[in-house]
Design a protein around this motif. Structure first.
Motif, PDB file in Angstrom:
ATOM      1  N   HIS A 194       0.578  -1.270   0.172  1.00 16.96           N
ATOM      2  CA  HIS A 194      -0.003  -0.092   0.058  1.00 16.96           C
ATOM      3  C   HIS A 194       1.007   1.088  -0.165  1.00 16.96           C
ATOM      4  O   HIS A 194       0.495   2.336  -0.633  1.00 16.96           O
TER       5      HIS A 194
ATOM      6  N   SER B 212       0.758   4.219  -2.845  1.00 18.17           N
ATOM      7  CA  SER B 212       0.155   5.572  -2.491  1.00 18.17           C
ATOM      8  C   SER B 212       1.053   6.900  -3.124  1.00 18.17           C
ATOM      9  O   SER B 212       2.196   6.694  -3.356  1.00 18.17           O
TER      10      SER B 212
ATOM     11  N   GLN C  11       0.377   9.925   3.144  1.00 21.87           N
ATOM     12  CA  GLN C  11      -1.041   9.293   2.843  1.00 21.87           C
ATOM     13  C   GLN C  11      -1.334   7.769   3.256  1.00 21.87           C
ATOM     14  O   GLN C  11      -2.155   7.385   3.771  1.00 21.87           O
ATOM     15  N   ALA C  12      -0.200   7.146   2.933  1.00 24.40           N
ATOM     16  CA  ALA C  12      -0.235   5.638   3.351  1.00 24.40           C
ATOM     17  C   ALA C  12      -0.260   5.566   4.522  1.00 24.40           C
ATOM     18  O   ALA C  12      -1.285   4.631   4.885  1.00 24.40           O
TER      19      ALA C  12
END
Length: 611
Positions: free
Chosen positions: A583, A587, A592-593
């Motif tokens: 993830h 990202s 944000q991740a």
């Protein structure tokens, strides 16, 4: 199941081992485990192994302190090689202020979740503060119980009086709650008829209520916010004696001025104070509708003067089911467990003190059983009796020998609450790993840990610790709306911590409810997923815990480890690390991740559950 006689021999060996201290917590814990594991062996059941240090620390910190451990505490605890580190952690938590606050909040909900007076919630903070002080000073359960049952005064100044206020001082409501909370017996089912599933009779319920008629809850109407006070209404006995100075027949003859065997409104009017009361009596008892009362109707009217529960009555009358308007049968106080009783005319505090003494008497087995079963159930997720507040001689108890071992030690230590928590949390039964069992399963209880849903306060304090904020007060519109908005009553309830009250409104449940009946709701899920309050603190912007974590740990392996320790009190599994790294790579930014990962962990069932 082990024979009771065999179990008592094992218990006796433990209890008599030390003359100075007849039941050390760890000795009783060992006895409980021996009895339980012997039963597992007899049934061919393999119990789960002990849980990991990480799981134990999170479990015991939630249970005793009402929150989760910090990442540093998890790390240091795991590195500690001492064989007694779990017992030492238990002792440390029991002496903390957080323990007192956590369990005061628990018993606040035991006392208020089934309140019949909606306004009683204004006294819940006073009750919680008072009880936290009692627990912090290690006052014993019999002392706390006695204070609650005999309390008087302003309910927001003397928190002990709040439980009486929660039921407006009504004798029948109080009798049912006193029996349920302090004896674990649902005798209120015998209010209108003999108990359908137990041995208790209707008269026994009302004999219990007869300890409580002289309580009066007064409201000071001019006060804003309103002030409620619990008082002993013993002046009513003097009023009753004055009323009884003349017999009903004598009063009738005095009123019947023309000696025609009837009392009219005109004759009653000449009697001064009786005039205002005569019209209701006439409507109640004038069966032939001749506008007057005969001697027979007069006597019946006297017996039909209704009592005013919660406003004080000199004596208690059991309602007549055939004639609800009648006054009923005079009942003297009598305790259904041991038959101890008091005569009519006994004053209020003497009645309530006698009731408290009978309930807390070491010879009354239900007092200890109710408390031990309740604490065991809360700590292990399932109890010896289920539901937790429905004990009785005709109820099924699983492993009664275990319960009696704990009760004997609890009584031997004069109902020492800290002693009981030490005994239970030091058992292997408490420290087992989670298995496949769920509450209510038919397989043997206590062979593995059962996941349980966190209470609102536990969730609130855990979220505070994860996000590194204190109070969550006034942060964002979400908490303001949930904490009462412009509603003065809700604002008063929210008190000094609106954030905590917001979580209470969403996540609270009656702690006497069986775990398998407690379900999550859509508003709960939406709050954690979408609330501006939560979103504000899971961002990786400057000043948040997540921003600081990402600055301190540029390596993703270290950052993920720290994040999992902070939220779930454990290291991530290999599979979780792989998923998270994928993830992060996909990202747009690292920040944000990690916001997504933190959001996911906070919204996981694992975070909201004690494992």
């Amino acid at each position: 199941m082990l024979r009771l006689t065999t179990a008592y021999l094992v218990i006796l060996t433990c209890v008599t081992a030390t003359a100075a201290d007849p039941a050390q917590p760890r000795d009783v814990a060992a006895t409980v485990d021996r009895l339980l594991e012997a039963e597992f062996a007899r049934r061919g059941v393999a119990p789960a192994p002990l849980c990991t240090d990480e799981d134990f620390l999170r479990r015991v910190t939630l249970d005793l302190a009402g929150t989760i451990p910090t990442p540093r505490e998890v790390t240091y605890f795991g590195l500690d090689p001492s064989p007694d580190k779990r017992s030492r952690k238990i002792d440390q938590l029991l002496t903390s202020e957080e323990f007192s606050r956590n369990w005061a909040a628990y018993f606040r909900e035991v006392a208020f979740s089934r309140a019949t007076e909606a306004r009683a919630r204004i006294a819940q903070q006073a009750f919680e503060d008072w009880l936290a002080d009692q627990l912090q000073n290690n006052r014993h359960w019999d002392e706390i119980t006695t204070d609650i049952l005999t309390a008087t005064g302003n309910v927001q100044e003397n928190g002990a009086a709040a439980m009486i206020f929660a039921h407006t001082g009504q004798p029948d409501e109080l009798a049912g709650e006193i029996s349920r909370v302090f004896l674990g017996i649902q005798i209120q089912c015998a209010n209108c008829h003999d108990h359908p599933y137990d041995a208790w009779k209707r008269r026994q319920f009302h004999e219990l209520a007869a300890y409580l008629p002289r309580i009066q809850v007064r409201q000071e109407l001019q006060s804003r916010p309103p002030v409620f006070t619990v008082v002993s209404a013993d002046f009513l006995e003097r009023q009753e004696r004055a009323r009884n100075q003349f017999s009903p027949e004598q009063v009738f003859r005095m009123l019947d001025r023309n000696r025609d065997g009837r009392v009219t409104k005109a004759e009653a009017t000449q009697a001064g104070p009786l005039a205002a009361r005569f019209e209701p009596l006439l409507q109640l008892a004038d069966k032939d509708k001749d506008g007057a009362l005969s001697l027979e109707e007069w006597l019946e009217a006297r017996n039909q003067v209704p009592e005013r529960p919660g406003r004080g009555s000199a004596e208690y009358y059991m309602p007549d089911l055939e004639n609800p308007a009648a006054r009923g049968t005079l009942i003297e106080p009598k305790f259904f467990v041991d038959g101890s009783h008091l005569p009519a005319g006994t004053d209020d505090l003497e009645r309530r003190s006698a009731l408290a003494a009978a309930i807390t008497d070491p010879r009354n087995p239900w007092f200890a059983r109710a408390f031990v079963n309740r604490i065991w159930t809360e700590l292990l997720g399932e109890g010896f009796y289920n539901p937790v507040d429905d004990l009785g001689p005709q109820r099924t108890c699983v492993y009664p020998e275990l319960l009696e071992a704990l009760c004997q030690g609890f009584v031997a230590h004069d109902y020492d609450i800290h002693w009981l928590f030490r005994a239970i949390t030091n058992t292997r039964a408490y420290q087992r790993a989670v298995g496949d069992r769920q509450p209510g399963d038919e397989s043997p209880p206590f062979a593995s840990a059962v996941p349980t849903r966190l209470r609102s306060d536990q969730i609130y304090h855990a979220v505070q610790r994860v996000l590194g904020v204190e109070g969550l007060v006034g942060r964002g519109r979400g908490v303001g709306m949930l904490a009462g908005g412009n509603n003065p009553f809700l604002q008063q309830l929210a008190g000094r911590d609106p954030g905590r009250f917001a979580f209470f409104q969403l996540f609270n449940f009656d702690p006497s409810t069986p775990q398998d009946e407690i379900l999550g709701t859509i508003p709960q899920a939406l709050f954690l997923m979408n609330s501006p309050l939560v979103q504000q603190f899971i961002s990786a912007n400057s000043g948040t815990v997540l921003a600081q974590l990402l600055r301190e740990y540029p390596d993703d392996a270290d950052a993920l480890s720290e994040l999992y320790l902070r939220v779930l009190s454990r290291e991530p599994t290999h599979e979780e690390v792989v998923i998270c790294r994928e993830h992060i790579s996909a990202s747009s930014t690292r920040q944000q991740a990690y916001e997504d990962i933190l959001w996911s962990l906070l919204n996981s069932s694992e975070f909201l559950t004690k494992r």
